[in-house]
Motif scaffolding. Structure first.
Motif, PDB file in Angstrom:
ATOM      1  N   GLY A 184      11.667  -6.018  -9.672  1.00  0.00           N
ATOM      2  CA  GLY A 184      12.081  -5.576  -9.095  1.00  0.00           C
ATOM      3  C   GLY A 184      11.764  -4.114  -8.848  1.00  0.00           C
ATOM      4  O   GLY A 184      12.189  -3.435  -9.392  1.00  0.00           O
ATOM      5  N   TYR A 185      10.453  -3.645  -9.616  1.00  0.00           N
ATOM      6  CA  TYR A 185      10.528  -2.567  -9.762  1.00  0.00           C
ATOM      7  C   TYR A 185      10.123  -1.504  -8.737  1.00  0.00           C
ATOM      8  O   TYR A 185       9.475  -2.285  -7.783  1.00  0.00           O
ATOM      9  CB  TYR A 185       8.887  -2.715 -10.508  1.00  0.00           C
ATOM     10  CG  TYR A 185       8.099  -1.271 -10.974  1.00  0.00           C
ATOM     11  CD1 TYR A 185       8.374  -0.523 -11.890  1.00  0.00           C
ATOM     12  CD2 TYR A 185       7.082  -0.869  -9.835  1.00  0.00           C
ATOM     13  CE1 TYR A 185       8.052   0.745 -12.290  1.00  0.00           C
ATOM     14  CE2 TYR A 185       6.419  -0.223 -10.008  1.00  0.00           C
ATOM     15  CZ  TYR A 185       6.855   1.022 -11.449  1.00  0.00           C
ATOM     16  OH  TYR A 185       6.179   2.560 -11.676  1.00  0.00           O
ATOM     17  N   LYS A 186      11.091  -0.596  -8.945  1.00  0.00           N
ATOM     18  CA  LYS A 186      10.263   0.511  -7.971  1.00  0.00           C
ATOM     19  C   LYS A 186       9.234   1.856  -8.203  1.00  0.00           C
ATOM     20  O   LYS A 186       8.547   1.626  -9.195  1.00  0.00           O
ATOM     21  CB  LYS A 186      11.402   1.099  -7.374  1.00  0.00           C
ATOM     22  CG  LYS A 186      12.344  -0.123  -7.196  1.00  0.00           C
ATOM     23  CD  LYS A 186      13.941   1.241  -6.250  1.00  0.00           C
ATOM     24  CE  LYS A 186      14.228   0.427  -5.806  1.00  0.00           C
ATOM     25  NZ  LYS A 186      15.759   0.162  -5.049  1.00  0.00           N
ATOM     26  N   PRO A 187       8.102   1.908  -7.628  1.00  0.00           N
ATOM     27  CA  PRO A 187       7.001   2.597  -7.459  1.00  0.00           C
ATOM     28  C   PRO A 187       8.352   4.107  -8.592  1.00  0.00           C
ATOM     29  O   PRO A 187       8.881   4.287  -7.971  1.00  0.00           O
ATOM     30  CB  PRO A 187       7.232   3.531  -6.239  1.00  0.00           C
ATOM     31  CG  PRO A 187       7.618   2.339  -4.924  1.00  0.00           C
ATOM     32  CD  PRO A 187       8.435   1.367  -5.518  1.00  0.00           C
TER      33      PRO A 187
ATOM     34  N   THR B 232       0.866  -1.106  -0.014  1.00  0.00           N
ATOM     35  CA  THR B 232      -0.294  -0.245   0.187  1.00  0.00           C
ATOM     36  C   THR B 232       0.963   1.087  -0.002  1.00  0.00           C
ATOM     37  O   THR B 232       0.181   2.426  -0.524  1.00  0.00           O
ATOM     38  CB  THR B 232      -1.060   0.104   1.246  1.00  0.00           C
ATOM     39  OG1 THR B 232      -1.970  -1.046   1.813  1.00  0.00           O
ATOM     40  CG2 THR B 232      -1.437   1.144   1.277  1.00  0.00           C
ATOM     41  N   MET B 233       1.784   1.413   0.769  1.00  0.00           N
ATOM     42  CA  MET B 233       2.879   2.276   0.682  1.00  0.00           C
ATOM     43  C   MET B 233       3.448   2.715  -0.196  1.00  0.00           C
ATOM     44  O   MET B 233       3.764   3.806  -0.984  1.00  0.00           O
ATOM     45  CB  MET B 233       4.041   2.681   1.446  1.00  0.00           C
ATOM     46  CG  MET B 233       3.351   2.271   3.192  1.00  0.00           C
ATOM     47  SD  MET B 233       1.967   3.757   3.824  1.00  0.00           S
ATOM     48  CE  MET B 233       3.897   4.667   3.638  1.00  0.00           C
ATOM     49  N   ASN B 234       3.943   1.313  -1.104  1.00  0.00           N
ATOM     50  CA  ASN B 234       4.635   1.696  -2.734  1.00  0.00           C
ATOM     51  C   ASN B 234       3.394   2.263  -3.542  1.00  0.00           C
ATOM     52  O   ASN B 234       3.463   2.935  -3.918  1.00  0.00           O
ATOM     53  CB  ASN B 234       4.948   0.497  -2.952  1.00  0.00           C
ATOM     54  CG  ASN B 234       6.217   0.006  -2.605  1.00  0.00           C
ATOM     55  OD1 ASN B 234       7.077   0.693  -2.096  1.00  0.00           O
ATOM     56  ND2 ASN B 234       6.597  -1.577  -2.676  1.00  0.00           N
ATOM     57  N   LEU B 235       2.202   1.964  -3.598  1.00  0.00           N
ATOM     58  CA  LEU B 235       1.312   2.520  -4.320  1.00  0.00           C
ATOM     59  C   LEU B 235       0.977   3.859  -4.163  1.00  0.00           C
ATOM     60  O   LEU B 235       0.851   4.575  -4.977  1.00  0.00           O
ATOM     61  CB  LEU B 235      -0.558   1.605  -3.945  1.00  0.00           C
ATOM     62  CG  LEU B 235      -1.879   2.143  -4.857  1.00  0.00           C
ATOM     63  CD1 LEU B 235      -1.348   1.842  -6.108  1.00  0.00           C
ATOM     64  CD2 LEU B 235      -2.718   1.143  -4.141  1.00  0.00           C
ATOM     65  N   TYR B 236       0.921   4.225  -2.962  1.00  0.00           N
ATOM     66  CA  TYR B 236       0.929   5.883  -2.062  1.00  0.00           C
ATOM     67  C   TYR B 236       2.245   6.507  -2.620  1.00  0.00           C
ATOM     68  O   TYR B 236       1.892   7.672  -3.309  1.00  0.00           O
ATOM     69  CB  TYR B 236       1.020   5.499  -0.668  1.00  0.00           C
ATOM     70  CG  TYR B 236      -0.593   5.358   0.051  1.00  0.00           C
ATOM     71  CD1 TYR B 236      -1.595   5.394  -0.736  1.00  0.00           C
ATOM     72  CD2 TYR B 236      -0.028   5.486   1.046  1.00  0.00           C
ATOM     73  CE1 TYR B 236      -2.655   4.903  -0.153  1.00  0.00           C
ATOM     74  CE2 TYR B 236      -2.038   5.420   1.702  1.00  0.00           C
ATOM     75  CZ  TYR B 236      -2.638   4.913   0.847  1.00  0.00           C
ATOM     76  OH  TYR B 236      -3.620   4.228   2.127  1.00  0.00           O
TER      77      TYR B 236
ATOM     78  N   ALA C  22      15.430   3.326 -14.303  1.00  0.00           N
ATOM     79  CA  ALA C  22      16.712   3.903 -14.200  1.00  0.00           C
ATOM     80  C   ALA C  22      17.409   2.449 -12.638  1.00  0.00           C
ATOM     81  O   ALA C  22      18.445   2.810 -12.376  1.00  0.00           O
ATOM     82  CB  ALA C  22      16.241   5.295 -13.767  1.00  0.00           C
ATOM     83  N   ALA C  23      16.433   2.274 -11.835  1.00  0.00           N
ATOM     84  CA  ALA C  23      16.583   1.632 -10.738  1.00  0.00           C
ATOM     85  C   ALA C  23      17.772   0.111 -10.990  1.00  0.00           C
ATOM     86  O   ALA C  23      18.461  -0.187 -11.068  1.00  0.00           O
ATOM     87  CB  ALA C  23      15.705   0.900  -9.793  1.00  0.00           C
ATOM     88  N   GLU C  24      18.366   0.305 -12.246  1.00  0.00           N
ATOM     89  CA  GLU C  24      18.830  -1.406 -12.797  1.00  0.00           C
ATOM     90  C   GLU C  24      20.363  -0.939 -13.361  1.00  0.00           C
ATOM     91  O   GLU C  24      20.665  -1.177 -13.354  1.00  0.00           O
ATOM     92  CB  GLU C  24      18.293  -1.301 -14.410  1.00  0.00           C
ATOM     93  CG  GLU C  24      16.316  -2.388 -13.816  1.00  0.00           C
ATOM     94  CD  GLU C  24      15.971  -2.975 -15.262  1.00  0.00           C
ATOM     95  OE1 GLU C  24      17.154  -2.883 -16.510  1.00  0.00           O
ATOM     96  OE2 GLU C  24      14.898  -2.993 -15.654  1.00  0.00           O
TER      97      GLU C  24
END
Length: 199
Positions: free
Chosen positions: A138-141, A63-67, A147-149
């Motif tokens: 490994g996807y980041k919000p 939920t925090m990642n969704l926010y 770019a995280a890669e």
């Protein structure tokens, strides 16, 4: 009707400036919330982790990642909206033979159906692409470019860049709300901040 909605939206945003209240947090997600508070991007002095309404209380990581995803998306759209507003207010209209009004709200009404269709399809394509990218492992919000890669969160410059993006997005969300209300209620769509000081 639109003025009433804008007024209510503006009135509800004042709650963001109220002091935080203490409320009980469920113990099952206390450690997850503590991790968000300790190392959350965008938490800068003197405020730190800012959640006056307690929206993060009892929320899990998903939920925090969704926010965070929603905050980044809204911030990016607001930054583009601020830029687009002032470009339009300056009289720059690259499409439709520059026949649209310099007032962005009037230009919005004057935009032909084909323009709205292009806008909706363009936004839909970007949203579809973002949903496809979110399926990556490994996807980041908010990382729709991947770019995280290339760089991780241990790089101080990258963390600083992400914090600046969040802070600028937050400011842009407040700014475009104020600009919109200023045009809606007072008909001032251009330089209303420094306008009175000009000779």
């Amino acid at each position: 009707m639109l003025r009433i909605i804008a007024f209510l939206a503006l009135l509800s945003s004042t709650a963001a400036f109220t002091p935080p209240t203490t409320s009980p947090v469920r113990t099952t997600s206390l450690s997850a919330l503590a991790a968000w508070r300790d190392d959350a991007l965008g938490a800068i002095p003197p405020v730190g982790y800012f959640d006056p309404l307690g929206l993060s209380n009892g929320k899990d990581d998903a939920t925090m990642n969704l926010y965070r995803e929603a905050e980044l998306k809204h911030g990016r759209v607001a930054m583009a909206a601020c830029l687009g507003w002032y470009v339009t207010a300056a009289g720059v209209h690259p499409a439709f033979n520059s026949q649209l009004s310099s007032d962005p709200l009037k230009a919005m009404k004057e935009l032909p159906l084909v323009g709205w269709l292009q806008f909706v399809l363009g936004c839909g394509a970007i949203e579809w692409m973002a949903w496809q990218i979110k399926k990556r492992p490994g996807y980041k919000p908010g990382d729709i470019l991947g770019a995280a890669e290339w760089v991780d969160d241990t790089d101080e410059g990258w963390v600083d860049y992400q914090t600046k993006e969040l802070q600028n997005g937050r400011l842009a969300m407040l700014a475009i709300s104020g600009i919109f209300v200023q045009d809606l209620f007072f008909g001032k769509y251009g330089d209303a901040v420094f306008g009175p000081f000009k000779g």
